[in-house]
Structure formats: structure tokens, C-alpha cells
Enzyme design. Structure first.
Site, PDB file in Angstrom:
ATOM      1  N   CYS A 157     -16.388 -66.428 -14.106  1.00 17.65           N
ATOM      2  CA  CYS A 157     -15.557 -67.173 -15.065  1.00 17.65           C
ATOM      3  C   CYS A 157     -14.948 -66.209 -16.100  1.00 17.65           C
ATOM      4  O   CYS A 157     -15.639 -65.356 -16.650  1.00 17.65           O
ATOM      5  CB  CYS A 157     -16.404 -68.227 -15.774  1.00 17.65           C
ATOM      6  SG  CYS A 157     -15.427 -69.235 -16.912  1.00 17.65           S
TER       7      CYS A 157
ATOM      8  N   CYS B 168     -18.223 -67.151 -23.042  1.00 23.83           N
ATOM      9  CA  CYS B 168     -19.290 -67.944 -23.687  1.00 23.83           C
ATOM     10  C   CYS B 168     -20.599 -67.131 -23.690  1.00 23.83           C
ATOM     11  O   CYS B 168     -21.094 -66.760 -22.610  1.00 23.83           O
ATOM     12  CB  CYS B 168     -19.480 -69.262 -22.947  1.00 23.83           C
ATOM     13  SG  CYS B 168     -17.914 -70.123 -22.653  1.00 23.83           S
TER      14      CYS B 168
ATOM     15  N   CYS C 161     -23.607 -67.977 -21.412  1.00 18.22           N
ATOM     16  CA  CYS C 161     -23.429 -68.404 -20.024  1.00 18.22           C
ATOM     17  C   CYS C 161     -23.610 -67.290 -18.996  1.00 18.22           C
ATOM     18  O   CYS C 161     -22.927 -66.259 -19.033  1.00 18.22           O
ATOM     19  CB  CYS C 161     -22.047 -69.038 -19.857  1.00 18.22           C
ATOM     20  SG  CYS C 161     -21.855 -69.738 -18.195  1.00 18.22           S
TER      21      CYS C 161
ATOM     22  N   CYS D   3     -23.683 -84.488 -10.714  1.00 13.79           N
ATOM     23  CA  CYS D   3     -22.760 -83.773 -11.590  1.00 13.79           C
ATOM     24  C   CYS D   3     -22.414 -82.417 -10.977  1.00 13.79           C
ATOM     25  O   CYS D   3     -23.299 -81.619 -10.689  1.00 13.79           O
ATOM     26  CB  CYS D   3     -23.424 -83.595 -12.951  1.00 13.79           C
ATOM     27  SG  CYS D   3     -22.370 -82.711 -14.104  1.00 13.79           S
TER      28      CYS D   3
ATOM     29  N   CYS E 273     -19.909 -87.176 -11.794  1.00 17.75           N
ATOM     30  CA  CYS E 273     -19.522 -86.459 -13.016  1.00 17.75           C
ATOM     31  C   CYS E 273     -19.077 -85.063 -12.594  1.00 17.75           C
ATOM     32  O   CYS E 273     -19.637 -84.503 -11.652  1.00 17.75           O
ATOM     33  CB  CYS E 273     -20.745 -86.386 -13.931  1.00 17.75           C
ATOM     34  SG  CYS E 273     -20.474 -85.385 -15.416  1.00 17.75           S
TER      35      CYS E 273
ATOM     36  N   CYS F 260     -18.822 -87.162 -21.389  1.00 14.74           N
ATOM     37  CA  CYS F 260     -20.158 -86.566 -21.500  1.00 14.74           C
ATOM     38  C   CYS F 260     -19.981 -85.317 -22.334  1.00 14.74           C
ATOM     39  O   CYS F 260     -19.334 -84.358 -21.896  1.00 14.74           O
ATOM     40  CB  CYS F 260     -20.698 -86.227 -20.114  1.00 14.74           C
ATOM     41  SG  CYS F 260     -22.243 -85.290 -20.169  1.00 14.74           S
TER      42      CYS F 260
ATOM     43  N   ARG G 159     -29.249 -87.019 -23.151  1.00  7.60           N
ATOM     44  CA  ARG G 159     -29.845 -86.335 -22.001  1.00  7.60           C
ATOM     45  C   ARG G 159     -30.619 -85.094 -22.429  1.00  7.60           C
ATOM     46  O   ARG G 159     -30.045 -84.190 -23.046  1.00  7.60           O
ATOM     47  CB  ARG G 159     -28.758 -85.963 -20.985  1.00  7.60           C
ATOM     48  CG  ARG G 159     -27.948 -87.183 -20.553  1.00  7.60           C
ATOM     49  CD  ARG G 159     -26.979 -86.877 -19.428  1.00  7.60           C
ATOM     50  NE  ARG G 159     -26.050 -87.987 -19.243  1.00  7.60           N
ATOM     51  CZ  ARG G 159     -26.261 -89.060 -18.472  1.00  7.60           C
ATOM     52  NH1 ARG G 159     -27.390 -89.142 -17.782  1.00  7.60           N
ATOM     53  NH2 ARG G 159     -25.366 -90.026 -18.384  1.00  7.60           N
TER      54      ARG G 159
HETATM   55  N1  SAM Z   1     -16.867 -74.109 -17.216  1.00  7.72           N
HETATM   56  C1  SAM Z   1     -17.058 -75.409 -17.645  1.00  7.72           C
HETATM   57  C2  SAM Z   1     -17.201 -75.531 -19.155  1.00  7.72           C
HETATM   58  O1  SAM Z   1     -17.529 -74.570 -19.802  1.00  7.72           O
HETATM   59  O2  SAM Z   1     -16.987 -76.626 -19.659  1.00  7.72           O
HETATM   60  C3  SAM Z   1     -18.222 -76.120 -17.000  1.00  7.72           C
HETATM   61  C4  SAM Z   1     -19.513 -75.417 -16.735  1.00  7.72           C
HETATM   62  S1  SAM Z   1     -20.471 -74.937 -18.133  1.00  7.72           S
HETATM   63  C5  SAM Z   1     -21.736 -74.006 -17.355  1.00  7.72           C
HETATM   64  C6  SAM Z   1     -21.241 -76.455 -18.712  1.00  7.72           C
HETATM   65  C7  SAM Z   1     -22.161 -76.371 -19.902  1.00  7.72           C
HETATM   66  O3  SAM Z   1     -23.401 -75.824 -19.528  1.00  7.72           O
HETATM   67  C8  SAM Z   1     -21.727 -75.530 -21.070  1.00  7.72           C
HETATM   68  O4  SAM Z   1     -20.798 -76.160 -21.897  1.00  7.72           O
HETATM   69  C9  SAM Z   1     -23.041 -75.329 -21.812  1.00  7.72           C
HETATM   70  O5  SAM Z   1     -23.220 -76.331 -22.786  1.00  7.72           O
HETATM   71  C10 SAM Z   1     -24.091 -75.464 -20.711  1.00  7.72           C
HETATM   72  N2  SAM Z   1     -24.772 -74.181 -20.493  1.00  7.72           N
HETATM   73  C11 SAM Z   1     -24.280 -73.106 -19.848  1.00  7.72           C
HETATM   74  N3  SAM Z   1     -25.161 -72.089 -19.880  1.00  7.72           N
HETATM   75  C12 SAM Z   1     -26.238 -72.519 -20.568  1.00  7.72           C
HETATM   76  C13 SAM Z   1     -27.471 -71.908 -20.949  1.00  7.72           C
HETATM   77  N4  SAM Z   1     -27.760 -70.650 -20.644  1.00  7.72           N
HETATM   78  N5  SAM Z   1     -28.356 -72.645 -21.650  1.00  7.72           N
HETATM   79  C14 SAM Z   1     -28.063 -73.929 -21.983  1.00  7.72           C
HETATM   80  N6  SAM Z   1     -26.919 -74.547 -21.642  1.00  7.72           N
HETATM   81  C15 SAM Z   1     -26.010 -73.863 -20.960  1.00  7.72           C
HETATM   82  C1  DTB Z   2     -24.894 -79.700 -19.674  1.00  2.00           C
HETATM   83  O1  DTB Z   2     -24.748 -79.984 -20.880  1.00  2.00           O
HETATM   84  N1  DTB Z   2     -25.891 -78.980 -19.189  1.00  2.00           N
HETATM   85  C2  DTB Z   2     -25.738 -78.774 -17.778  1.00  2.00           C
HETATM   86  C3  DTB Z   2     -24.506 -79.682 -17.452  1.00  2.00           C
HETATM   87  N2  DTB Z   2     -24.070 -80.083 -18.733  1.00  2.00           N
HETATM   88  C4  DTB Z   2     -23.402 -79.152 -16.639  1.00  2.00           C
HETATM   89  C5  DTB Z   2     -25.588 -77.340 -17.416  1.00  2.00           C
HETATM   90  C6  DTB Z   2     -26.757 -76.503 -17.875  1.00  2.00           C
HETATM   91  C7  DTB Z   2     -26.562 -75.113 -17.367  1.00  2.00           C
HETATM   92  C8  DTB Z   2     -27.727 -74.210 -17.680  1.00  2.00           C
HETATM   93  C9  DTB Z   2     -27.507 -72.825 -17.221  1.00  2.00           C
HETATM   94  C10 DTB Z   2     -27.347 -72.673 -15.749  1.00  2.00           C
HETATM   95  O2  DTB Z   2     -28.151 -73.209 -14.964  1.00  2.00           O
HETATM   96  O3  DTB Z   2     -26.424 -71.942 -15.316  1.00  2.00           O
HETATM   97 FE1  SF4 Z   3     -17.101 -70.270 -17.996  1.00  2.47          FE
HETATM   98 FE2  SF4 Z   3     -19.688 -70.515 -18.448  1.00  2.47          FE
HETATM   99 FE3  SF4 Z   3     -17.984 -70.686 -20.468  1.00  2.47          FE
HETATM  100 FE4  SF4 Z   3     -18.081 -72.670 -18.598  1.00  2.47          FE
HETATM  101  S1  SF4 Z   3     -19.695 -72.100 -20.033  1.00  2.47           S
HETATM  102  S2  SF4 Z   3     -16.256 -71.723 -19.490  1.00  2.47           S
HETATM  103  S3  SF4 Z   3     -18.577 -71.446 -16.778  1.00  2.47           S
HETATM  104  S4  SF4 Z   3     -18.342 -68.856 -19.199  1.00  2.47           S
END
Ligand code: SAM
Ligand code: DTB
Ligand code: SF4
Length: 343
Positions: free
Chosen positions: A60, A64, A67, A104, A136, A196, A268
Site C-alpha cells: 500500500c 499509516c 500498518c 469483511c 462489508c 463502519c 466491535r
Molecule cells: N486500506 C484501507 C484503509 O486504510 O481504510 C483498508 C484496510 S486498513 C488495514 C483497515 C483498518 O485496520 C485501519 O484503518 C486500522 O484502523 C486497522 N489496522 C491496521 N493495522 C492495524 C494494527 N496494526 N493494529 C490495529 N489496527 C490496525
Molecule cells: C478494523 O477496524 N479492524 C480490522 C477491520 N477494521 C478491517 C482490521 C484490523 C487489522 C489488524 C492488523 C492486521 O491484521 O493486518
Molecule cells: Fe494502506 Fe494500511 Fe493505511 Fe490501509 S491502513 S491505507 S492498507 S497503509
């Protein structure tokens, strides 16, 4: 209490100070308040099980800080090809068999681009709906037209988190701004898809930042139908890798405040359950969470074993919530409009 009075309890004018005052209550009175709201609006012993699947992992372009899928961090999560529709539907079928009612699908995209990949997501949504599950997706930023296409495919909910309070946001993400997230949320709403939207605690934010996030979520009008509260999963190779594990009491407080501010929403208990004690998870459910992610994996990180989760629910006398949607073709996914019958 009449229905009108209950409606009056939904407010969209929360100030940070009011939220902070709730947040800082002694823990047990805070949980009592949240539990009372919960019992008015939701079944007291049901927990919705939702399963996540990453349909397009890694690579990506966003940065973030939390992430593992950002191409800016070296986490060992490599960019993969998008899954086929059949692979995704096989996972959805398994999820349904073990008791999930909501599926989801996540893609590591900054934004949706029209074309074959998006068309494939639309097919995935149609396929999940044909299984009679809530569908979702979380795909990053989205235009109004794209939201409309998802709606036509039968999508119930779009996940798009605000993640943290507005002033902390820039310390976590530099490649987009808070306003971008709010615009996508508006596009989702305009298309008639349920929202959501939640966040993450434990990213080095202050308690005021956390309260700002909760107030912003509650002041969305209408409020999000679904509010995921994630505890940071600190992944090696991300800038947040060395942050300490979230104290479960802090998670309980955030959940309780979310429940009080957003009485009708599904709250959730999301990422971060792996390694948390059963007792801590139960406190979160007592404080108003009524859904968990179910299955061994979140998107890229581990989640508790499904069998352990089922044992936890059984031992506590809780049960998986039944599918609430209308049979095929009907709209579903939104929590019931009216307070729960036993209120
Ligand atoms: N790329 C899209 C976005 O950012 O909206 C969708 C996927 S993103 C992985 C969805 C959500 O997962 C993020 O907004 C964040 O709140 C959660 N998330 C990602 N990495 C995480 C982590 N290491 N710990 C907790 N939540 C995480
Ligand atoms: C949300 O708030 N938490 C989920 C779902 N929406 C998509 C994602 C959590 C991701 C945690 C890190 C991972 O497994 O990559
Ligand atoms: Fe990309 Fe992860 Fe940020 Fe979603 S949360 S926009 S997958 S870097």
C-alpha cells in the site's frame, strides 16, 4: 422510558470535555452506565461474529504508522496478487459454517480505482450476499459513484476508520488528511451503505486525543452503525513497533464510552485480542462491546483460535448473534432501528 425519550438519548453535539468526564469516571460506575445503555438497545447475551479476509494484501502506498501493509515499512508483509472470487467465497462459506454472520474483505489500497480489480470486488460482494451473510469491505478512499456501485452489488457496510483524534492524525499518517476520511464517509452514507468507522487505541495518543476521536464518531449524523475499537497490534518494522501493549482497562474505558455515546451502534472489540486474557475480554463485552472478529487471522496478524472464542462465549453463557438480514435480495446489516425488545 418512551421510544421518543430513547431517541433523545442519541446526541450529535458531544464536546471533548463531556466525553473526558465520562472517560475519567471510576471504572465500575463507567461500566455500569455503559451496561445500562447496552441493555436498553441490544440483546444482553449476544455477540456478533465477523470474519475478516485480506483480498489484496500489502504494497500500500500510504504511510499509516500502525500498518504492516504499508510499502513504506519493512514488515515482511509483501505485496500479493488479489485473490480470486472463488477463493474469497470459499473463505466466506467456511466463516459462515463456523458461525460468522458478517464477512469483511480488506484491500491494501489508498483508494478505489475503477477497473477490473474493483469489478472483482463487486463480484465478491455479490457472492457473499448470495451466501446470506452481511457483506462489508474496506478499500480506502471512495467516490460517490463507486459507493453507488457497491450498494448496487448488495454491500451492507463500508469500513473506513478515523483511527485517532484529528490533532494526533498527522503524527500517524502523512499521505492523507482527516478531511479525506470524512469525505469518503459522506460518500458511503449518500449511497445508502451503513458506516463502519472506529479507531485504534495505543498509538501514543493522549487521553484527550482518544476522547476527540470518540466525540467525532458520535457527532457524525447519523452515527456509524458499527464502531470497531482496535487495540494497536504493534508489528515489527512499523514505526510503532516499540509501543507498549495497551492496558486492557484503557480498552474497557474506550469501549464503555463508545457504548454510552453511540447507544444503537454495534461496538466491535476488534484487533488486539490475541494475548488478552479471557477476563479482560469479558470486561470489554460487559462494557458494551457486542461483536468480535472471529477466525485465526485478522488481515495479516493473528487472532485467537475460533475454538477458544467459542469456549469463551459458552463459558460465559453468551451466544453468537443470529444473522439479522432479510433473506436474499433484501437490505440488511444495519442494527435494528428500535431499541431492543426487553428494554
Ligand atoms: N486500506 C484501507 C484503509 O486504510 O481504510 C483498508 C484496510 S486498513 C488495514 C483497515 C483498518 O485496520 C485501519 O484503518 C486500522 O484502523 C486497522 N489496522 C491496521 N493495522 C492495524 C494494527 N496494526 N493494529 C490495529 N489496527 C490496525
Ligand atoms: C478494523 O477496524 N479492524 C480490522 C477491520 N477494521 C478491517 C482490521 C484490523 C487489522 C489488524 C492488523 C492486521 O491484521 O493486518
Ligand atoms: Fe494502506 Fe494500511 Fe493505511 Fe490501509 S491502513 S491505507 S492498507 S497503509
Amino acid at each position: 422510558m418512551t421510544t421518543a425519550n430513547r431517541e433523545a438519548t442519541i446526541r450529535n453535539d458531544w464536546t471533548r470535555e463531556e466525553v473526558r468526564a465520562l472517560h475519567d469516571l471510576p471504572l465500575l460506575p463507567l461500566v455500569d452506565k455503559a451496561r445500562a445503555v447496552h441493555l436498553q438497545f441490544h440483546a444482553e447475551n449476544e455477540v456478533q461474529l465477523c470474519t475478516l479476509l485480506s483480498v489484496k494484501t500489502g504494497g500500500c502506498p500510504e504511510d499509516c504508522a500502525y500498518c504492516p501493509q504499508s510499502s513504506k515499512h519493512d514488515t515482511g508483509v509483501d505485496a500479493e496478487r488479489m485473490l480470486d472470487v472463488d477463493q474469497v467465497l470459499a473463505s466466506a462459506r467456511r466463516a459462515k459454517e463456523i458461525g460468522s454472520t458478517r464477512f469483511c474483505m480488506g484491500a491494501a489500497w489508498r483508494e478505489v480505482k475503477d477497473g477490473p480489480a474493483f469489478d472483482r470486488v463487486l463480484d465478491m460482494v455479490r457472492g457473499v450476499k448470495a451466501l446470506e451473510m452481511e457483506a462489508c469491505v474496506t478499500l480506502g478512499m471512495l467516490s460517490e459513484g463507486q459507493a453507488q456501485k457497491l450498494k448496487e452489488a448488495g454491500l451492507d457496510a463500508y469500513n473506513h476508520n478515523l483511527d485517532t483524534g484529528k490533532s494526533h492524525y498527522k503524527s500517524i499518517i502523512s499521505t492523507r488528511v482527516y478531511e479525506d476520511r470524512l469525505t469518503t464517509l459522506k460518500n458511503v452514507r449518500k449511497a445508502g451503505i451503513t458506516v463502519c468507522c472506529g479507531g485504534i487505541i495505543g498509538m501514543g495518543e493522549s487521553i484527550d486525543d482518544r476522547c476527540d476521536l470518540l466525540a467525532t464518531l458520535a457527532n457524525l449524523d447519523p452515527q456509524p452503525e458499527s464502531v470497531p475499537v482496535n487495540a494497536l497490534v504493534a508489528v515489527a518494522g512499523t514505526p510503532l513497533e516499540h509501543l507498549p501493549k495497551v492496558d486492557p482497562f484503557e480498552l474497557v474505558r474506550a469501549i464503555a464510552v463508545a457504548r454510552i455515546l453511540m447507544p444503537k451502534s454495534k461496538v466491535r472489540l476488534s484487533a488486539g485480542r490475541e494475548g488478552m486474557t479471557r477476563e479482560a475480554q469479558m470486561l470489554c463485552l460487559m462494557a458494551g462491546a457486542n461483536s468480535i472478529f472471529f477466525g485465526e487471522k485478522l488481515l495479516t496478524t493473528p487472532n485467537p483460535d475460533a475454538d477458544d472464542d467459542l469456549a469463551l462465549l459458552r463459558d460465559a453463557g453468551l451466544k453468537p448473534a443470529p444473522f439479522e438480514g432479510a433473506p436474499l435480495g433484501g437490505s440488511c446489516g444495519a442494527p435494528k432501528a428500535e431499541p431492543h425488545a426487553h428494554a
